[in-house]
Scaffold this motif. Sequence first.
Motif, PDB file in Angstrom:
ATOM      1  N   ARG A  40       0.869  -1.181   0.000  1.00  0.00           N
ATOM      2  CA  ARG A  40       0.000   0.000   0.000  1.00  0.00           C
ATOM      3  C   ARG A  40       0.903   1.228   0.000  1.00  0.00           C
ATOM      4  N   VAL A  41       0.680   2.106  -0.943  1.00  0.00           N
ATOM      5  CA  VAL A  41       1.487   3.313  -1.083  1.00  0.00           C
ATOM      6  C   VAL A  41       0.586   4.520  -0.876  1.00  0.00           C
ATOM      7  N   ASP A  42       1.042   5.468  -0.101  1.00  0.00           N
ATOM      8  CA  ASP A  42       0.299   6.707   0.078  1.00  0.00           C
ATOM      9  C   ASP A  42       0.337   7.452  -1.258  1.00  0.00           C
ATOM     10  N   PRO A  43      -0.819   7.705  -1.884  1.00  0.00           N
ATOM     11  CA  PRO A  43      -0.817   8.401  -3.179  1.00  0.00           C
ATOM     12  C   PRO A  43      -0.073   9.737  -3.133  1.00  0.00           C
ATOM     13  N   ALA A  44      -0.108  10.430  -2.010  1.00  0.00           N
ATOM     14  CA  ALA A  44       0.593  11.714  -1.903  1.00  0.00           C
ATOM     15  C   ALA A  44       2.101  11.536  -2.073  1.00  0.00           C
ATOM     16  N   ALA A  45       2.632  10.390  -1.662  1.00  0.00           N
ATOM     17  CA  ALA A  45       4.063  10.129  -1.828  1.00  0.00           C
ATOM     18  C   ALA A  45       4.439  10.041  -3.308  1.00  0.00           C
ATOM     19  N   LEU A  46       3.461   9.744  -4.148  1.00  0.00           N
ATOM     20  CA  LEU A  46       3.682   9.670  -5.593  1.00  0.00           C
ATOM     21  C   LEU A  46       3.287  10.965  -6.297  1.00  0.00           C
ATOM     22  N   GLY A  47       2.941  11.975  -5.499  1.00  0.00           N
ATOM     23  CA  GLY A  47       2.561  13.264  -6.071  1.00  0.00           C
ATOM     24  C   GLY A  47       1.079  13.397  -6.368  1.00  0.00           C
ATOM     25  N   TRP A  48       0.256  12.440  -5.935  1.00  0.00           N
ATOM     26  CA  TRP A  48      -1.181  12.459  -6.185  1.00  0.00           C
ATOM     27  C   TRP A  48      -1.864  12.964  -4.916  1.00  0.00           C
ATOM     28  N   ARG A  49      -1.994  14.280  -4.794  1.00  0.00           N
ATOM     29  CA  ARG A  49      -2.471  14.894  -3.553  1.00  0.00           C
ATOM     30  C   ARG A  49      -3.950  15.277  -3.556  1.00  0.00           C
ATOM     31  N   THR A  50      -4.604  15.143  -4.684  1.00  0.00           N
ATOM     32  CA  THR A  50      -6.016  15.486  -4.792  1.00  0.00           C
ATOM     33  C   THR A  50      -6.810  14.205  -5.011  1.00  0.00           C
ATOM     34  N   GLU A  51      -7.835  14.028  -4.183  1.00  0.00           N
ATOM     35  CA  GLU A  51      -8.671  12.834  -4.275  1.00  0.00           C
ATOM     36  C   GLU A  51     -10.129  13.248  -4.440  1.00  0.00           C
ATOM     37  N   GLY A  52     -10.835  12.518  -5.255  1.00  0.00           N
ATOM     38  CA  GLY A  52     -12.249  12.794  -5.431  1.00  0.00           C
ATOM     39  C   GLY A  52     -13.004  11.560  -5.865  1.00  0.00           C
ATOM     40  N   PHE A  53     -14.317  11.655  -5.775  1.00  0.00           N
ATOM     41  CA  PHE A  53     -15.204  10.597  -6.226  1.00  0.00           C
ATOM     42  C   PHE A  53     -16.102  11.172  -7.309  1.00  0.00           C
ATOM     43  N   VAL A  54     -16.345  10.392  -8.332  1.00  0.00           N
ATOM     44  CA  VAL A  54     -17.166  10.824  -9.452  1.00  0.00           C
ATOM     45  C   VAL A  54     -18.289   9.815  -9.652  1.00  0.00           C
ATOM     46  N   GLU A  55     -19.514  10.318  -9.609  1.00  0.00           N
ATOM     47  CA  GLU A  55     -20.661   9.499  -9.980  1.00  0.00           C
ATOM     48  C   GLU A  55     -20.794   9.604 -11.491  1.00  0.00           C
ATOM     49  N   ILE A  56     -20.963   8.458 -12.126  1.00  0.00           N
ATOM     50  CA  ILE A  56     -21.123   8.435 -13.581  1.00  0.00           C
ATOM     51  C   ILE A  56     -22.546   7.985 -13.913  1.00  0.00           C
ATOM     52  N   TYR A  57     -23.205   8.794 -14.710  1.00  0.00           N
ATOM     53  CA  TYR A  57     -24.550   8.496 -15.190  1.00  0.00           C
ATOM     54  C   TYR A  57     -24.405   8.139 -16.666  1.00  0.00           C
ATOM     55  N   CYS A  58     -24.766   6.917 -17.008  1.00  0.00           N
ATOM     56  CA  CYS A  58     -24.518   6.417 -18.359  1.00  0.00           C
ATOM     57  C   CYS A  58     -25.739   6.512 -19.255  1.00  0.00           C
ATOM     58  N   ARG A  59     -25.459   6.501 -20.544  1.00  0.00           N
ATOM     59  CA  ARG A  59     -26.523   6.422 -21.529  1.00  0.00           C
ATOM     60  C   ARG A  59     -27.199   5.057 -21.374  1.00  0.00           C
ATOM     61  N   SER A  60     -28.441   4.952 -21.796  1.00  0.00           N
ATOM     62  CA  SER A  60     -29.175   3.691 -21.610  1.00  0.00           C
ATOM     63  C   SER A  60     -28.467   2.542 -22.323  1.00  0.00           C
ATOM     64  N   GLN A  61     -28.664   1.377 -21.759  1.00  0.00           N
ATOM     65  CA  GLN A  61     -28.121   0.126 -22.316  1.00  0.00           C
ATOM     66  C   GLN A  61     -26.593   0.045 -22.260  1.00  0.00           C
ATOM     67  N   THR A  62     -25.965   0.762 -21.339  1.00  0.00           N
ATOM     68  CA  THR A  62     -24.512   0.647 -21.175  1.00  0.00           C
ATOM     69  C   THR A  62     -24.236  -0.476 -20.186  1.00  0.00           C
ATOM     70  N   SER A  63     -23.464  -1.451 -20.604  1.00  0.00           N
ATOM     71  CA  SER A  63     -23.171  -2.599 -19.739  1.00  0.00           C
ATOM     72  C   SER A  63     -22.032  -2.261 -18.768  1.00  0.00           C
ATOM     73  N   PRO A  64     -21.987  -2.954 -17.639  1.00  0.00           N
ATOM     74  CA  PRO A  64     -20.864  -2.763 -16.714  1.00  0.00           C
ATOM     75  C   PRO A  64     -19.508  -3.019 -17.394  1.00  0.00           C
ATOM     76  N   ASP A  65     -19.463  -4.001 -18.292  1.00  0.00           N
ATOM     77  CA  ASP A  65     -18.213  -4.290 -18.993  1.00  0.00           C
ATOM     78  C   ASP A  65     -17.784  -3.115 -19.874  1.00  0.00           C
ATOM     79  N   ALA A  66     -18.738  -2.454 -20.509  1.00  0.00           N
ATOM     80  CA  ALA A  66     -18.419  -1.285 -21.340  1.00  0.00           C
ATOM     81  C   ALA A  66     -17.889  -0.143 -20.474  1.00  0.00           C
ATOM     82  N   ILE A  67     -18.461   0.014 -19.291  1.00  0.00           N
ATOM     83  CA  ILE A  67     -17.977   1.049 -18.365  1.00  0.00           C
ATOM     84  C   ILE A  67     -16.540   0.730 -17.962  1.00  0.00           C
TER      85      ILE A  67
END
Length: 150
Positions: free
Chosen positions: A54-81
Amino acid sequence: MLNELDERIVHALAEDARRSFADIGQLVGLSAPAVKRRVDRLRATGAITGFTVRVDPAALGWRTEGFVEIYCRSQTSPDAIRQGLERYPEIASASTVTGEADALVQIFAADMRHFEQVLEKIAGESFVERTKSVLVLSPLLRRYTSGAPS
């Protein structure tokens, strides 16, 4: 399904994958060879899929974290996502979810501009109808262990 002893072994490894079989044996009441046999069996059956660091992302220069909800077009499969998102190294995890959104993505970025660029690229994917994002201010609790604590 793991029995209680196997769960305790998995929990010990999840806390520290470098822990010795002898140390784990002391924790669970087995000899080191018995622990090794159980770990080998757990690996062979797929209960343990690998060992990692386990590596602290900040140690790799990744200091910003966020979550994104994705709303897909109809009939989009989990595999396509999954296929559409797997090329983004900034995505730490992606899952289909219940509720209005179709998927939830965890992103680590170098800074706000980098986060925005990744978000714009995701929003531009052909299967994405819209996104909704939130930024993490302070992570309060992160658990990396598996199984019930002993």
